[in-house]
Design a protein around this motif. Structure first.
Motif, PDB file in Angstrom:
ATOM      1  N   ALA A  62      10.796  -5.531  -7.938  1.00 18.08           N
ATOM      2  CA  ALA A  62       9.575  -5.691  -8.731  1.00 18.08           C
ATOM      3  C   ALA A  62       8.588  -6.653  -8.077  1.00 18.08           C
ATOM      4  N   TRP A  63       9.086  -7.587  -7.259  1.00 19.96           N
ATOM      5  CA  TRP A  63       8.208  -8.564  -6.616  1.00 19.96           C
ATOM      6  C   TRP A  63       7.251  -7.916  -5.628  1.00 19.96           C
ATOM      7  N   THR A  66       4.468  -7.270  -7.851  1.00 22.72           N
ATOM      8  CA  THR A  66       3.944  -8.462  -8.514  1.00 22.72           C
ATOM      9  C   THR A  66       3.129  -9.338  -7.571  1.00 22.72           C
ATOM     10  N   ALA A 227       2.482 -15.012 -14.377  1.00 26.60           N
ATOM     11  CA  ALA A 227       2.965 -13.728 -13.864  1.00 26.60           C
ATOM     12  C   ALA A 227       4.194 -13.913 -12.981  1.00 26.60           C
ATOM     13  N   LEU A 228       4.188 -14.959 -12.158  1.00 28.28           N
ATOM     14  CA  LEU A 228       5.339 -15.209 -11.298  1.00 28.28           C
ATOM     15  C   LEU A 228       6.566 -15.621 -12.101  1.00 28.28           C
ATOM     16  N   SER A 231       8.023 -12.487 -13.433  1.00 25.80           N
ATOM     17  CA  SER A 231       8.680 -11.757 -12.352  1.00 25.80           C
ATOM     18  C   SER A 231       9.973 -12.431 -11.932  1.00 25.80           C
ATOM     19  N   GLY A 427       6.369  -7.269 -13.739  1.00 26.94           N
ATOM     20  CA  GLY A 427       7.423  -8.269 -13.891  1.00 26.94           C
ATOM     21  C   GLY A 427       8.328  -7.964 -15.067  1.00 26.94           C
TER      22      GLY A 427
END
Length: 478
Positions: A62-63, A66, A227-228, A231, A427
């Protein structure tokens, strides 16, 4: 006073006018930049299963999306200062050549961490390209063409989600995932050759130049960290760690609202924090975009659950884009304000219905007739977002038409909300899938089911978005 009839020609331009001699150049520029950005985002979805099989890094799946979207958001907010300092031609050339460099790095990446670095470079350049698209709409086109121009931009996303997965699937089919990124580098270089012919070195006299506003660093930092955090929640197996990271993301979003409301350099226009529909418009845009990120895993599930070849799985991933494109083109042609308000209000429910069908058709060893129902659900999902997107975009830009400086902020915020909520959606999708030991039918059902609920929540925001639109349009032409 001239009272507006709900289908008056003066309130809505025509496709012929938008594609005529006066505005064709601007339309080609905004469409081309967004198209290459969108194709890149969705071609990666088809290439990722093959890339992970080759270089590893499954838990960072997913990163890849992201980091790209977070970098894009950061870069999109610099469009105003970049245009003011360098002009349209140099801005586009710089973004396209930087994008080509990032794509080349992805092509040569020997490991997942280096692939992520290439995606960051792609995201920074792509964010400028995406932001320039809306800057062209609000600066170079009359407001009567904004709905149709927004539909053109949205159509590029539709084309991207059609061409991207299908092309990526072809490369993956033959074990050439690196060639997909290489193709993007070539396309960016070729497109850069057209820029001097299509764009002036400086803004044309009489057009609205992009304002040199300051970059909202604090607001963007909070959004990016949020957002991070979401994620990062996809990485650990521990339920407490996952819940903690998701909670951190929620807290950071709340802090963003507080900081952005008080900041002179803000992501959202000031009117979004006042009474009125603007905040609901942005919330609807964000929820709809987040819900579409289920598409990120469609090629993977197509290969795992339906035993589809990579190229066929790529076309399955394009099903959502077919509905998106059909829905937006049909919806953008509606000029009756009352009808558009109703269309926008039900759009999230249409998305939820499509996602619900997709959730019910997830099963291991799915036969082709079940896969066909899955594809139908994705088409319906795409129709939902396509029905609403061009009208919501036009409403957002038109809500502050009396304040040119805030109008630029409102236009840029569309891209920022779209990209950042896409990052949140990616994420969250990673969290749901990684809760299972492997991406099986249970993970797929949970993913589509949860995002269907997200779309239902969006129906509340879409209803509030349309409140007052009929009155505001009447006031605008009276």
């Amino acid at each position: 006073m001239i009272h507006m009839t709900e289908t008056t020609a003066s309130a809505a331009g025509s496709w012929r006018e938008l594609l005529g001699r006066d505005y064709l150049g601007a339309t080609v520029v905004l469409a081309g930049g967004v198209a290459i950005y969108a194709i890149n985002e969705f071609i990666t979805m088809s290439l990722l299963p093959s890339a992970v099989a080759d270089i590893g890094g499954a838990r960072l799946y997913a990163w890849v999306t992201t980091v790209y979207l977070v970098a894009s958001v950061t870069a999109a907010t610099t469009v105003g200062p970049i245009l003011t300092r360098f002009g349209p031609r140099t801005s586009y050339l710089g973004a396209l050549l930087s994008f080509a460099a990032g794509s080349a790095l992805c092509t040569l990446a020997p490991s997942m961490p280096l692939l992520l670095v290439g995606r960051v470079v792609q995201g920074l350049a792509g964010g400028v390209l995406a932001g320039l698209g809306y800057a062209v709409i609000s600066a170079a086109l009359p407001d009567r063409l904004w709905t149709r121009a927004s539909a053109v931009v949205s159509a590029m996303w539709g084309i991207g989600t059609l061409v991207g997965p299908a092309t990526g699937g072809l490369f993956a089919q033959f074990g050439l995932w690196r060639g997909g990124f290489g193709l993007l580098a070539v396309l960016a270089v070729v497109m850069s050759l057209l820029v001097p012919l299509a764009l002036p070195a400086r803004p044309e006299p009489g057009t609205q130049a992009a304002p040199g506003t300051r970059i909202p660093v604090r607001s963007l930092l909070l959004l990016g960290l949020a957002a991070l955090a979401v994620s990062a929640a996809a990485i650990p197996h521990d339920a407490a760690a996952i819940a903690g990271l998701l909670s951190v993301g929620v807290v950071l979003v709340a802090l963003f609202v507080v900081v952005d409301r008080r900041s002179t350099a803000a992501v959202l226009p000031r009117k979004a924090f006042r009474a009125g529909p603007l905040k609901w418009i942005y919330l609807t845009l964000g929820l709809l975009m987040a819900a579409t990120m289920v598409d990120m895993y469609v090629p993977l599930f197509g290969q795992r659950l339906g035993a589809l070849a990579p190229v066929v799985a790529g076309f399955l991933g394009a099903a959502l884009s077919v509905g998106w494109t059909v829905g937006e083109i049909a919806s953008a042609s509606i000029t009756n304000v009352r009808i558009t308000v109703r269309v926008v209000a039900i759009a999230p429910l249409v998305m939820a219905a499509g996602l619900g069908v997709a959730a019910l058709t997830q099963k291991d060893g799915a036969p082709m007739e079940v896969v066909a129902l899955w594809a139908l659900g994705l088409v319906v999902t795409g129709c939902g977002i396509g029905m609403a997107w061009p009208h919501l975009s036009a409403w957002a830009m038109g809500s502050v038409v009396d304040d040119p400086a805030q109008q630029a902020v409102a236009a840029a915020a569309i891209s920022t909300v779209q990209l950042m909520c896409g990052a949140f959606g990616a994420g969250l999708a990673g969290v749901v899938v990684n809760l299972r030991m492997s991406p099986d039918a249970g993970a797929s059902r949970s993913l589509f089911g949860l995002f269907a609920v997200l779309a239902v929540i969006g129906a509340v925001a879409s209803y509030r978005s349309g409140r007052g639109q009929v009155r505001e349009r009447a006031d605008a032409v009276s």
